[in-house]
Design an enzyme around this catalytic site. Structure first.
Site, PDB file in Angstrom:
ATOM      1  N   HIS A 161       0.856  -1.188   0.000  1.00 43.84           N
ATOM      2  CA  HIS A 161       0.000   0.000   0.000  1.00 43.84           C
ATOM      3  C   HIS A 161       0.889   1.234   0.000  1.00 43.84           C
ATOM      4  O   HIS A 161       1.980   1.227   0.556  1.00 43.84           O
ATOM      5  CB  HIS A 161      -0.884  -0.007   1.254  1.00 43.84           C
ATOM      6  CG  HIS A 161      -2.110   0.845   1.116  1.00 43.84           C
ATOM      7  ND1 HIS A 161      -3.283   0.370   0.567  1.00 43.84           N
ATOM      8  CD2 HIS A 161      -2.350   2.133   1.444  1.00 43.84           C
ATOM      9  CE1 HIS A 161      -4.190   1.338   0.585  1.00 43.84           C
ATOM     10  NE2 HIS A 161      -3.644   2.418   1.106  1.00 43.84           N
TER      11      HIS A 161
ATOM     12  N   ARG B 258     -12.931  12.521   4.221  1.00 41.96           N
ATOM     13  CA  ARG B 258     -11.639  13.203   4.376  1.00 41.96           C
ATOM     14  C   ARG B 258     -11.186  13.827   3.064  1.00 41.96           C
ATOM     15  O   ARG B 258     -10.599  14.912   3.051  1.00 41.96           O
ATOM     16  CB  ARG B 258     -10.569  12.211   4.864  1.00 41.96           C
ATOM     17  CG  ARG B 258     -10.728  11.829   6.335  1.00 41.96           C
ATOM     18  CD  ARG B 258      -9.805  10.683   6.714  1.00 41.96           C
ATOM     19  NE  ARG B 258      -8.409  10.967   6.482  1.00 41.96           N
ATOM     20  CZ  ARG B 258      -7.512  10.068   6.074  1.00 41.96           C
ATOM     21  NH1 ARG B 258      -7.857   8.806   5.882  1.00 41.96           N
ATOM     22  NH2 ARG B 258      -6.263  10.400   5.877  1.00 41.96           N
TER      23      ARG B 258
ATOM     24  N   SER C 234      -6.429   4.226   8.734  1.00 45.95           N
ATOM     25  CA  SER C 234      -7.110   3.976   7.461  1.00 45.95           C
ATOM     26  C   SER C 234      -6.405   2.844   6.702  1.00 45.95           C
ATOM     27  O   SER C 234      -7.018   1.865   6.275  1.00 45.95           O
ATOM     28  CB  SER C 234      -7.102   5.274   6.636  1.00 45.95           C
ATOM     29  OG  SER C 234      -7.372   5.011   5.283  1.00 45.95           O
TER      30      SER C 234
ATOM     31  N   LYS D 131      -7.670  -1.548   6.655  1.00 48.25           N
ATOM     32  CA  LYS D 131      -7.953  -2.299   5.415  1.00 48.25           C
ATOM     33  C   LYS D 131      -6.988  -3.456   5.239  1.00 48.25           C
ATOM     34  O   LYS D 131      -7.349  -4.524   4.786  1.00 48.25           O
ATOM     35  CB  LYS D 131      -7.764  -1.412   4.173  1.00 48.25           C
ATOM     36  CG  LYS D 131      -8.605  -0.213   4.103  1.00 48.25           C
ATOM     37  CD  LYS D 131      -8.402   0.474   2.780  1.00 48.25           C
ATOM     38  CE  LYS D 131      -7.324   1.504   2.839  1.00 48.25           C
ATOM     39  NZ  LYS D 131      -7.786   2.873   2.906  1.00 48.25           N
TER      40      LYS D 131
HETATM   41  N1  URA Z   1      -4.133   5.690   1.814  1.00 45.24           N
HETATM   42  C1  URA Z   1      -5.174   5.265   2.584  1.00 45.24           C
HETATM   43  O1  URA Z   1      -5.702   4.191   2.360  1.00 45.24           O
HETATM   44  N2  URA Z   1      -5.587   6.036   3.570  1.00 45.24           N
HETATM   45  C2  URA Z   1      -5.029   7.221   3.849  1.00 45.24           C
HETATM   46  O2  URA Z   1      -5.451   7.874   4.771  1.00 45.24           O
HETATM   47  C3  URA Z   1      -3.960   7.670   3.057  1.00 45.24           C
HETATM   48  C4  URA Z   1      -3.525   6.875   2.030  1.00 45.24           C
END
Ligand code: URA
Length: 423
Positions: free
Chosen positions: A82, A168, A183, A187
């Site tokens: 990510h 956001r 965040s 996930k």
């Molecule tokens: N990527 C995400 O999934 N969440 C964030 O807050 C920033 C980048």
């Protein structure tokens, strides 16, 4: 408990209990707390931060707002990746099939744009027909069959994050270590991978503007990973200038295809190989050097590109139909070395051209964007092309675009792309 008291507590810089955080997050998911109160709560967190304990609690509540995906029916280790988001950051679209071409399973849930940074899912949707929503069973089946799938966060994985992320994006509440860490990690933990490689972007075009904040974010995410017994490694990478040349949606897909065919920009290639070597070395239990070599071979011999074609076909996309608008060329007014390219400003202009959202329900334009003709360190002549702007109808402000490029008579030393690896 009431939401105004909790917002006020955070406004007054006090530490919240897990119950108070859960009251806000679960209330928002159920629809009991309106957008305006959630926005105020998020802004209070942006301004006054959260402790590590509050951040882990927030992550846990977001994980528990949905289901955790069980990937145990996939053979071998599943490695996820990510990015905290940057300008021109198309890394996943090259990296996921390339890593899969080395026999490593990549089950990837990606996001949409956030602030001025683009999102992998928005980019992939510029390929006609490409399906980003699938069921959990289809997701697992595809990873077992071809080794890779990239889908958008399904409704059931951390739904609290999905709803808060969209809010956001349009309320100026993106740049906060606890909000980003929770965040991303909610996930990642909920989507079940064995190990997670995080690309933490640093610089003007990133959510983290300096190394100190980027290190703090990386350490917070590693601490959350440790809480859940997950192996998390962070690569801090430079986001002063856009990654590669293309910034937009469709044009970034074109650049990914060039890269997988061996003709991509050097910075993108270097980043893909660095992140990929961490992923492959964990999955295959080999050295990073061996992993790097295998990835480089598959980039040069076309195996990465073949896997990309398989991925697009499996998700019903038509690789020959990618949305890209016509372009105009913008030329330099003077000769000199490019000493700075303002990634943030480029991201913002591209967003305003229609590549990103100003309101939660905006439909984005996949064809618009900017293709740079230069990178920092290059020399340009007067009247030589700096950038192509892809758009169909809006007026463009040429001066604003020229202002993104600093041109000086002396060349400046370029800072490295890979800044630090925190394992
Ligand atoms: N990527 C995400 O999934 N969440 C964030 O807050 C920033 C980048």
């Amino acid at each position: 408990m009431n939401s105004i008291a909790i917002i006020t507590k955070k406004k007054n810089k006090e530490e919240l209990t897990k119950e108070e955080i859960a009251f806000m997050i679960n209330g928002y998911v159920k629809g009991d707390i309106p957008d305006y109160q959630m926005s105020a709560f998020l802004m209070a967190i942006v301004c006054n931060d959260m402790t590590e304990r509050e951040t882990i609690d927030l992550t846990d509540i977001m994980i528990q707002s949905g289901e955790r995906i069980d990937l145990s029916s996939i053979d071998g280790k599943v490695i996820d990746k990510h990015s905290t988001g940057g300008i021109g950051d198309k890394t996943t679209i090259v990296l996921a099939p390339l890593v899969a071409s080395c026999g490593v399973k990549v089950a990837k849930m990606s996001g949409r744009g956030l602030g001025v940074t683009g999102g992998t899912i928005d980019k992939l949707e510029s390929i006609a027909g490409f399906e980003v929503e699938t069921t959990k069973d289809q997701f697992v089946e595809q990873v077992n069959k071809i080794g890779v799938s990239i889908i958008s966060q399904t409704g059931n994985v951390a739904p609290a994050d999905k709803k808060i992320y969209a809010l956001r994006d349009v309320t100026g509440t993106t740049e906060s270590i606890p909000l980003i860490a929770s965040s991303i990690m909610s996930k990642k933990i909920a989507s079940g991978a064995d190990a997670i490689i995080l690309d933490v972007k640093v610089g003007a075009g990133a959510l983290m503007k300096n190394m100190e904040d980027a290190r703090a974010l990386a350490k917070r995410m590693i601490a959350i990973g440790a809480h859940y017994n997950k192996c998390v490694k962070c690569v801090l990478t430079n986001m002063e200038e856009p990654l590669g040349y293309a910034v937009g949606n469709g044009i970034e897909i074109m650049e990914c295809i060039d890269t997988l065919k061996g003709n991509g920009p050097e910075d993108l290639k270097q980043l893909v190989l660095t992140l990929g070597s961490l992923m492959v070395s964990i999955a295959k239990d080999c050295s990073k050097e061996e992993a790097y070599q295998e990835l480089e071979e598959n980039l040069n011999n076309g195996k990465g590109y073949e896997k990309f074609e398989e991925l697009i076909e499996a998700q019903h996309g038509d690789i020959h139909q990618i949305e890209v608008d016509p372009c105009v060329s913008i030329k330099s007014k003077k000769a000199g070395f490019i000493t700075h390219i303002d990634a943030y400003q480029i991201g913002d202009i591209v967003k305003r051209l229609g590549a990103g959202r100003m309101h939660k329900d905006d439909i984005i334009d996949h064809g618009v964007g900017m293709t740079l003709a230069v990178k920092v360190g290059d020399f340009v002549l007067e009247n030589e092309e700096l950038v192509k702007v892809h758009f169909d109808s809006q007026d463009i402000n040429i001066q604003e675009i020229l202002d993104c490029f600093t041109i000086e008579q002396d060349v400046k030393e370029k800072s490295p792309l890979i800044l630090e690896i925190i394992e």
